[in-house]
Scaffold this motif. Structure first.
Motif, PDB file in Angstrom:
ATOM      1  N   ASP A  36       0.854  -1.174   0.000  1.00 38.85           N
ATOM      2  CA  ASP A  36       0.000   0.000   0.000  1.00 38.85           C
ATOM      3  C   ASP A  36       0.896   1.233   0.000  1.00 38.85           C
ATOM      4  O   ASP A  36       2.084   1.156   0.337  1.00 38.85           O
ATOM      5  CB  ASP A  36      -0.888  -0.030   1.245  1.00 38.85           C
ATOM      6  N   ALA A  37       0.333   2.392  -0.374  1.00 36.75           N
ATOM      7  CA  ALA A  37       1.138   3.617  -0.441  1.00 36.75           C
ATOM      8  C   ALA A  37       0.798   4.581   0.690  1.00 36.75           C
ATOM      9  O   ALA A  37       1.618   4.833   1.574  1.00 36.75           O
ATOM     10  CB  ALA A  37       0.937   4.293  -1.800  1.00 36.75           C
ATOM     11  N   ASP A  38      -0.415   5.142   0.685  1.00 35.64           N
ATOM     12  CA  ASP A  38      -0.796   6.164   1.657  1.00 35.64           C
ATOM     13  C   ASP A  38      -0.764   5.626   3.082  1.00 35.64           C
ATOM     14  O   ASP A  38      -1.438   4.644   3.401  1.00 35.64           O
ATOM     15  CB  ASP A  38      -2.197   6.696   1.354  1.00 35.64           C
ATOM     16  N   ASP A  39       0.034   6.266   3.930  1.00 38.28           N
ATOM     17  CA  ASP A  39       0.180   5.940   5.347  1.00 38.28           C
ATOM     18  C   ASP A  39       0.846   4.588   5.589  1.00 38.28           C
ATOM     19  O   ASP A  39       0.882   4.103   6.722  1.00 38.28           O
ATOM     20  CB  ASP A  39      -1.161   6.015   6.085  1.00 38.28           C
ATOM     21  N   THR A  40       1.391   3.999   4.518  1.00 39.69           N
ATOM     22  CA  THR A  40       2.267   2.842   4.633  1.00 39.69           C
ATOM     23  C   THR A  40       3.674   3.229   4.194  1.00 39.69           C
ATOM     24  O   THR A  40       4.648   2.929   4.879  1.00 39.69           O
ATOM     25  CB  THR A  40       1.759   1.662   3.786  1.00 39.69           C
ATOM     26  N   LEU A  41       3.758   3.928   3.061  1.00 37.91           N
ATOM     27  CA  LEU A  41       5.052   4.403   2.567  1.00 37.91           C
ATOM     28  C   LEU A  41       5.252   5.889   2.833  1.00 37.91           C
ATOM     29  O   LEU A  41       6.376   6.332   3.042  1.00 37.91           O
ATOM     30  CB  LEU A  41       5.183   4.137   1.067  1.00 37.91           C
ATOM     31  N   TRP A  42       4.162   6.659   2.792  1.00 34.31           N
ATOM     32  CA  TRP A  42       4.271   8.101   3.047  1.00 34.31           C
ATOM     33  C   TRP A  42       3.039   8.593   3.796  1.00 34.31           C
ATOM     34  O   TRP A  42       2.001   7.950   3.809  1.00 34.31           O
ATOM     35  CB  TRP A  42       4.453   8.881   1.749  1.00 34.31           C
ATOM     36  N   GLN A  55      -2.255  10.073  -7.214  1.00 36.09           N
ATOM     37  CA  GLN A  55      -1.401   8.957  -6.807  1.00 36.09           C
ATOM     38  C   GLN A  55      -0.124   8.912  -7.651  1.00 36.09           C
ATOM     39  O   GLN A  55       0.958   8.616  -7.135  1.00 36.09           O
ATOM     40  CB  GLN A  55      -2.165   7.639  -6.898  1.00 36.09           C
ATOM     41  N   GLU A  56      -0.243   9.194  -8.927  1.00 30.76           N
ATOM     42  CA  GLU A  56       0.955   9.254  -9.773  1.00 30.76           C
ATOM     43  C   GLU A  56       1.877  10.382  -9.321  1.00 30.76           C
ATOM     44  O   GLU A  56       3.102  10.227  -9.321  1.00 30.76           O
ATOM     45  CB  GLU A  56       0.556   9.441 -11.234  1.00 30.76           C
ATOM     46  N   ARG A  57       1.289  11.516  -8.938  1.00 31.11           N
ATOM     47  CA  ARG A  57       2.086  12.649  -8.443  1.00 31.11           C
ATOM     48  C   ARG A  57       2.853  12.261  -7.190  1.00 31.11           C
ATOM     49  O   ARG A  57       4.054  12.548  -7.057  1.00 31.11           O
ATOM     50  CB  ARG A  57       1.166  13.837  -8.136  1.00 31.11           C
ATOM     51  N   LYS A  58       2.181  11.600  -6.279  1.00 26.66           N
ATOM     52  CA  LYS A  58       2.831  11.235  -5.021  1.00 26.66           C
ATOM     53  C   LYS A  58       3.938  10.207  -5.250  1.00 26.66           C
ATOM     54  O   LYS A  58       5.012  10.304  -4.638  1.00 26.66           O
ATOM     55  CB  LYS A  58       1.791  10.717  -4.025  1.00 26.66           C
ATOM     56  N   LEU A  59       3.682   9.249  -6.115  1.00 30.47           N
ATOM     57  CA  LEU A  59       4.713   8.248  -6.397  1.00 30.47           C
ATOM     58  C   LEU A  59       5.941   8.899  -7.025  1.00 30.47           C
ATOM     59  O   LEU A  59       7.081   8.619  -6.632  1.00 30.47           O
ATOM     60  CB  LEU A  59       4.156   7.161  -7.310  1.00 30.47           C
ATOM     61  N   ALA A  60       5.723   9.788  -7.986  1.00 28.71           N
ATOM     62  CA  ALA A  60       6.846  10.481  -8.620  1.00 28.71           C
ATOM     63  C   ALA A  60       7.615  11.310  -7.600  1.00 28.71           C
ATOM     64  O   ALA A  60       8.853  11.323  -7.589  1.00 28.71           O
ATOM     65  CB  ALA A  60       6.337  11.359  -9.757  1.00 28.71           C
ATOM     66  N   GLY A  61       6.884  11.995  -6.721  1.00 32.95           N
ATOM     67  CA  GLY A  61       7.529  12.838  -5.723  1.00 32.95           C
ATOM     68  C   GLY A  61       8.247  12.060  -4.641  1.00 32.95           C
ATOM     69  O   GLY A  61       9.145  12.586  -3.979  1.00 32.95           O
ATOM     70  N   SER A  62       7.878  10.804  -4.456  1.00 33.77           N
ATOM     71  CA  SER A  62       8.493   9.983  -3.409  1.00 33.77           C
ATOM     72  C   SER A  62       9.886   9.497  -3.780  1.00 33.77           C
ATOM     73  O   SER A  62      10.704   9.196  -2.900  1.00 33.77           O
ATOM     74  CB  SER A  62       7.614   8.757  -3.114  1.00 33.77           C
ATOM     75  N   GLY A  63      10.159   9.383  -5.080  1.00 28.64           N
ATOM     76  CA  GLY A  63      11.431   8.830  -5.527  1.00 28.64           C
ATOM     77  C   GLY A  63      11.530   7.324  -5.375  1.00 28.64           C
ATOM     78  O   GLY A  63      12.603   6.739  -5.560  1.00 28.64           O
ATOM     79  N   LEU A  64      10.415   6.646  -5.079  1.00 26.20           N
ATOM     80  CA  LEU A  64      10.422   5.204  -4.819  1.00 26.20           C
ATOM     81  C   LEU A  64      10.036   4.356  -6.030  1.00 26.20           C
ATOM     82  O   LEU A  64      10.143   3.134  -5.977  1.00 26.20           O
ATOM     83  CB  LEU A  64       9.462   4.880  -3.669  1.00 26.20           C
TER      84      LEU A  64
END
Length: 233
Positions: free
Chosen positions: A11-17, A131-140
């Protein structure tokens, strides 16, 4: 046949960031903005009711949340909410959409450690653009073999994804902070579910932990995942 896991879904939200904390802060801001025009109203409760009603229309994400705040403001004021308040509500939503990504502790080193051993899939629900924005901004993004942004997480979602990107759900592990979305349906699909509690969890995601499920596990933080994975079979 071996049932040793070969694929991990994250999962992404509140699991990775961080994610939910920004909704809570914006809810507080919403209540402040509307309070003078709707005295005595349970503004956060009314907002929650509108969000629940709108989920089937807007799905999950900030944009639907913004629309629900505007709709709630109109309802609780009998249509008398000033346009200046609506403007400030929309501005608060735009701030959420532009907020820098805050990676949670242990994430980067854990993903790096697991990346060479398992196929790793990011599985997140919500607005595609955000979600694409957050993934790109995460660098992951470079650490995942696949990314699946879905409208809902259910049994069929996990079966489809783990069949497509792995060796089926029975050899897959789903990791996340939501029992309702990340853990229970992954278990029902035949996979493992590793629950990582977060201090803040959206009320719609609350269910009882499936403690009797043989493939249910819980860890305190993501840094404990590699050791746990080494013992799954």
């Amino acid at each position: 046949m071996s049932l040793t896991p070969t694929t991990i879904g994250f999962d992404a939200d509140d699991t990775l960031w961080q994610n939910e904390q920004f909704y809570r802060l914006t809810e507080d801001r919403f209540a402040e903005l509307v309070a003078d025009h709707a005295e005595g109203s349970d503004l956060k409760g009314r907002l929650l009711d509108v969000e629940r009603r709108n989920l089937k229309l807007y799905g999950f994400g900030i944009k639907g949340f913004m629309l629900s705040m505007v709709e709630t403001a109109i309802e609780v004021t009998g249509g008398k909410v000033p346009t200046t308040v609506i403007e400030k509500i929309l501005a608060a939503g735009r701030e959420m959409l532009a907020h820098p990504i805050e990676i949670l502790p242990h994430v980067e080193e854990t993903l790096d450690r697991l990346a060479g051993t398992y196929r790793m899939v990011l599985i997140t629900k919500g607005d595609l653009f955000d979600q694409e924005r957050k993934l790109a901004g995460s660098g992951l993004a470079k650490l995942f073999q696949a990314v699946e942004i879905v409208s809902e997480k259910n049994v069929e979602t996990y079966r489809r994804i783990f069949d497509r990107h792995g060796d089926g759900p029975d050899r897959a592990v789903m990791v996340g902070n939501s029992l309702k979305s990340d853990i229970v349906p992954a278990l029902e699909a035949g996979g493992w579910g590793v629950y990582i509690p977060h201090d803040l969890t959206w009320v719609f995601e609350h269910v009882e932990p499936p403690v009797d499920a043989p493939r249910f596990r819980q860890v305190a933080h993501l840094g404990e995942l590699p050791e746990l994975m080494s013992g799954l079979a």
